[in-house]
Motif scaffolding. Structure first.
Motif, PDB file in Angstrom:
ATOM      1  N   LYS A  16      -4.449   2.370 -27.757  1.00 39.46           N
ATOM      2  CA  LYS A  16      -3.946   3.670 -28.175  1.00 39.46           C
ATOM      3  C   LYS A  16      -3.672   3.626 -29.670  1.00 39.46           C
ATOM      4  O   LYS A  16      -3.401   2.574 -30.234  1.00 39.46           O
ATOM      5  N   SER A  17      -3.715   4.776 -30.278  1.00 41.91           N
ATOM      6  CA  SER A  17      -3.378   4.882 -31.695  1.00 41.91           C
ATOM      7  C   SER A  17      -1.872   4.736 -31.852  1.00 41.91           C
ATOM      8  O   SER A  17      -1.102   5.213 -31.016  1.00 41.91           O
ATOM      9  N   ALA A  18      -1.447   4.101 -32.906  1.00 37.61           N
ATOM     10  CA  ALA A  18      -0.010   3.939 -33.165  1.00 37.61           C
ATOM     11  C   ALA A  18       0.676   5.289 -33.299  1.00 37.61           C
ATOM     12  O   ALA A  18       1.849   5.438 -32.970  1.00 37.61           O
ATOM     13  N   ALA A  19      -0.062   6.295 -33.744  1.00 38.54           N
ATOM     14  CA  ALA A  19       0.518   7.634 -33.912  1.00 38.54           C
ATOM     15  C   ALA A  19       0.814   8.297 -32.566  1.00 38.54           C
ATOM     16  O   ALA A  19       1.620   9.212 -32.488  1.00 38.54           O
ATOM     17  N   HIS A  20       0.182   7.807 -31.483  1.00 35.43           N
ATOM     18  CA  HIS A  20       0.344   8.434 -30.178  1.00 35.43           C
ATOM     19  C   HIS A  20       1.288   7.689 -29.246  1.00 35.43           C
ATOM     20  O   HIS A  20       1.455   8.089 -28.102  1.00 35.43           O
ATOM     21  N   ILE A  21       1.876   6.616 -29.694  1.00 35.87           N
ATOM     22  CA  ILE A  21       2.779   5.888 -28.805  1.00 35.87           C
ATOM     23  C   ILE A  21       4.207   6.334 -29.021  1.00 35.87           C
ATOM     24  O   ILE A  21       4.562   6.843 -30.068  1.00 35.87           O
ATOM     25  N   ASN A  22       5.005   6.128 -27.978  1.00 35.81           N
ATOM     26  CA  ASN A  22       6.404   6.544 -28.022  1.00 35.81           C
ATOM     27  C   ASN A  22       7.331   5.423 -28.455  1.00 35.81           C
ATOM     28  O   ASN A  22       8.532   5.605 -28.477  1.00 35.81           O
ATOM     29  N   ALA A  23       6.761   4.239 -28.755  1.00 29.84           N
ATOM     30  CA  ALA A  23       7.619   3.094 -29.066  1.00 29.84           C
ATOM     31  C   ALA A  23       8.517   3.416 -30.248  1.00 29.84           C
ATOM     32  O   ALA A  23       8.068   3.907 -31.270  1.00 29.84           O
ATOM     33  N   GLN A  24       9.785   3.156 -30.053  1.00 33.41           N
ATOM     34  CA  GLN A  24      10.731   3.375 -31.135  1.00 33.41           C
ATOM     35  C   GLN A  24      11.307   2.027 -31.526  1.00 33.41           C
ATOM     36  O   GLN A  24      11.535   1.192 -30.687  1.00 33.41           O
ATOM     37  N   GLU A  25      11.475   1.826 -32.801  1.00 32.13           N
ATOM     38  CA  GLU A  25      12.041   0.568 -33.248  1.00 32.13           C
ATOM     39  C   GLU A  25      13.490   0.502 -32.803  1.00 32.13           C
ATOM     40  O   GLU A  25      14.258   1.435 -32.953  1.00 32.13           O
ATOM     41  N   SER A  26      13.849  -0.616 -32.231  1.00 34.50           N
ATOM     42  CA  SER A  26      15.198  -0.799 -31.724  1.00 34.50           C
ATOM     43  C   SER A  26      16.171  -0.963 -32.880  1.00 34.50           C
ATOM     44  O   SER A  26      15.916  -1.687 -33.822  1.00 34.50           O
ATOM     45  N   SER A  27      17.284  -0.257 -32.799  1.00 36.22           N
ATOM     46  CA  SER A  27      18.299  -0.386 -33.835  1.00 36.22           C
ATOM     47  C   SER A  27      19.161  -1.613 -33.584  1.00 36.22           C
ATOM     48  O   SER A  27      19.952  -2.013 -34.414  1.00 36.22           O
TER      49      SER A  27
END
Length: 177
Positions: A97-108
């Motif tokens: 998948k394209s990075a623009a289409h993923i929901n992954a959020q960087e963990s704070s």
């Protein structure tokens, strides 16, 4: 997992994954899948592209994966991406998948990532093969602490017997079985 010689415990991300309702799972699974340094580097290289498994092995080699563990590293990476719905596989080709289409959020949250190279996340039938075999050849063996390893292997008639044999040999080599 977090911890060390004093003991191991579930990370904050693992706790969130265990308690999350189904509609909140996809971004957590994506975050978990891309948490290992090796998996993040591979995904960052190939996101949005379709590549062969050989190309993945080549890149993993460039990232200092031990030559004897390249196949295991790539197979684990692909299984993890499939579980997190970050890729599709067609024969020997992996479409990321394209990075623009993923929901992954960087963990704070700050979570250690030491030699985290990714175990298999639960697969679609709910089994969770967990094998802690270091994939990166960047730490002297003498400095590694011994840890208890739980292994669950599901075998069926569709499995490639040669790959299973190689994986069992690795498990024996590292004292897991």
């Amino acid at each position: 997992m977090e911890g060390g010689q004093e003991g191991l415990y579930a990370s904050n991300l693992a706790k969130k994954l265990a308690a999350a309702p189904a509609d909140e799972m996809p971004p957590l699974m994506e975050t978990a899948a891309l948490k290992p340094k090796l998996f993040r580097a591979l995904f960052d290289t190939f996101h949005g592209d379709t590549v062969t498994k050989a190309k993945l092995r080549q890149r993993a080699s460039d990232l200092n994966v031990h030559p004897e563990k390249l196949e295991l590293a790539v197979d684990t990476y692909i299984a993890t991406l499939l579980t997190a719905d970050l890729a599709a596989v067609d024969d020997d080709r992996v479409t990321h998948k394209s990075a623009a289409h993923i929901n992954a959020q960087e963990s704070s949250e700050t979570e250690p990532n030491n030699n985290d190279t990714g175990g298999l996340l639960p697969d679609t039938n709910g089994t969770s093969p967990q094998v802690d075999i270091p994939l990166l050849d960047d730490t002297p063996h003498s400095s590694r602490a011994r840890a208890q390893v739980n292994i669950s292997i599901s075998i069926d008639s569709t499995m490639d017997s040669e790959k299973l044999q190689k994986q069992l040999e690795l498990l024996k080599k590292y004292g897991a079985i």
